[in-house]
Design an enzyme around this catalytic site. Structure first.
Site: not given
Ligand code: DOR
Ligand code: ZN
Length: 349
Positions: A99, A13, A247, A136, A15, A174
């Site tokens: 997702k 997971h 995450d 999520h 980003h 998460h």
């Molecule tokens: O804290 C988070 N940031 N939780 C999420 O689900 C998305 C993520 C983000 O993309 O910044």
């Molecule tokens: Zn995330």
């Protein structure tokens, strides 16, 4: 144990964002992990196979020279994702999950799902094609307390979803609560779960006592100590359906240190080191390899990595901030230290 060598881990997971910041973000994960499930919550979101293919190329172009880091792409599920798009995704060979963001649950989730009944055909197509769903797991009603949103999701949304789609493979992302740990343990074999380093190491007290720390703010929000203990027990138990998902969610410093700061913790520069710290504190370093490198690959039906990394117990300073496009970004522990560091990595795969 002052050194630990493990099969190279994967991040289930992650980003990475897009555009100019990719060059500042991708290399941290590529140094540590073999593969990562890449979240699709860009602006606009990655809703088609074509968009995922183009995004993947941009990530590959941002890898450090010689890196074999493999981005495993995902599609962003909307109320209107057609089953034909699921078929294209499954046939692409580069998309490994879809997702589900409940609309409004978190960063860039406005195009997310408003009612799961609307996605029934897409979810059935995913079950047919063995394409998993990453969730999520938080309800979004404005009247539900933010600390209760995950626990409420389990019985209200996830249990009926698993019942309606009995062949669908699901990853609950998460985990943050003891309730979610119990739900996954008692759930079917096709239900897996990721756990972040921040939820293994911190509670809401760390975020709120003695001053508000915006760099500790993420969603789902940090919970209580008894939740953290349940997460540690799950991660270090050797149970094959709990696995690593950082995450790591980069936001520029000014967007975090703000009267309305963004949710997301940037852990990529020290991610596996943080997990080593958490497992070490629990006396369970011998369980790190399963959690970080085996369980996720097995759950996704992918081969385990064949190369290794070695972590060494030695304090390493974490820079207060790092480059992020034409701004700066504050990593977790920025300006302090972490008790483990990445010593070596062998080439492989
Ligand atoms: O804290 C988070 N940031 N939780 C999420 O689900 C998305 C993520 C983000 O993309 O910044
Ligand atoms: Zn995330």
């Amino acid at each position: 144990m002052d050194k630990v060598t493990l099969t190279r881990p994967d991040d289930w997971h992650l980003h990475l964002r897009d555009g100019a910041v990719l060059d500042d973000v991708v290399h941290w994960s590529a140094e540590r992990f073999g593969r990562a499930i890449i979240m699709p919550n860009l602006v606009p979101p990655v809703t088609t196979t074509e968009q995922a293919q183009a995004y993947r190329e941009r990530i590959l172009a941002a890898r450090p020279a010689g890196s074999r880091f493999e981005p495993l792409m995902t599609l962003y599920l909307t109320d209107n994702t057609p089953p034909a798009e699921i078929e294209r995704a499954a046939a692409s060979g580069i998309i490994h999950a879809v997702k589900l963001y409940p609309a409004g649950a978190t960063t860039n989730s406005d195009s997310g799902v408003t009612d799961m009944a609307r996605c029934a055909d897409a979810l059935e197509a995913m079950a047919d094609l063995n394409l998993g769903l990453c969730i999520h797991g938080e309800v979004t009603h404005p009247d539900t307390d933010i600390f209760d949103r995950e626990a409420r999701f389990l019985e209200e949304r996830l249990a009926p979803l698993l019942e309606r789609h009995p062949r669908l493979r699901v990853v609950l992302e998460h985990l943050t609560t003891a309730e979610a740990v119990a739900f996954v343990r008692n759930g079917p074999e096709r239900l897996g779960a990721t756990i972040t380093p921040q939820h293994l190491l911190m509670t809401r007290n760390d975020m709120l006592v003695g001053g508000i720390r915006p760099h500790y703010y993420c969603l789902p929000i940090l919970k209580r100590e008894h939740d953290r203990v349940a997460l540690i027990e799950a991660a270090t138990s050797g149970h094959p359906r709990f696995f690593l998902g950082t995450d790591s969610a980069p936001h520029a410093q000014h967007a975090k240190e703000n009267a309305c700061g963004c949710a997301g913790i940037f852990t990529a520069p020290l991610a596996i080191e943080l997990y080593a710290e958490a497992f070490d504190a629990a006396g369970a370093l011998d369980r790190l390899e399963g959690f970080a490198a085996h369980h996720g690959a097995d759950f996704y039906g992918l081969p385990r990595n064949t190369d290794t990394i070695t972590l060494e117990r030695a304090a390493r300073d974490i820079p207060a901030d790092l480059p992020y496009g034409d701004t700066r970004i504050v990593p977790l522990r920025g300006g302090t230290s972490v008790g483990w560091h990445l010593h070596t990595a062998t080439p492989g795969n």
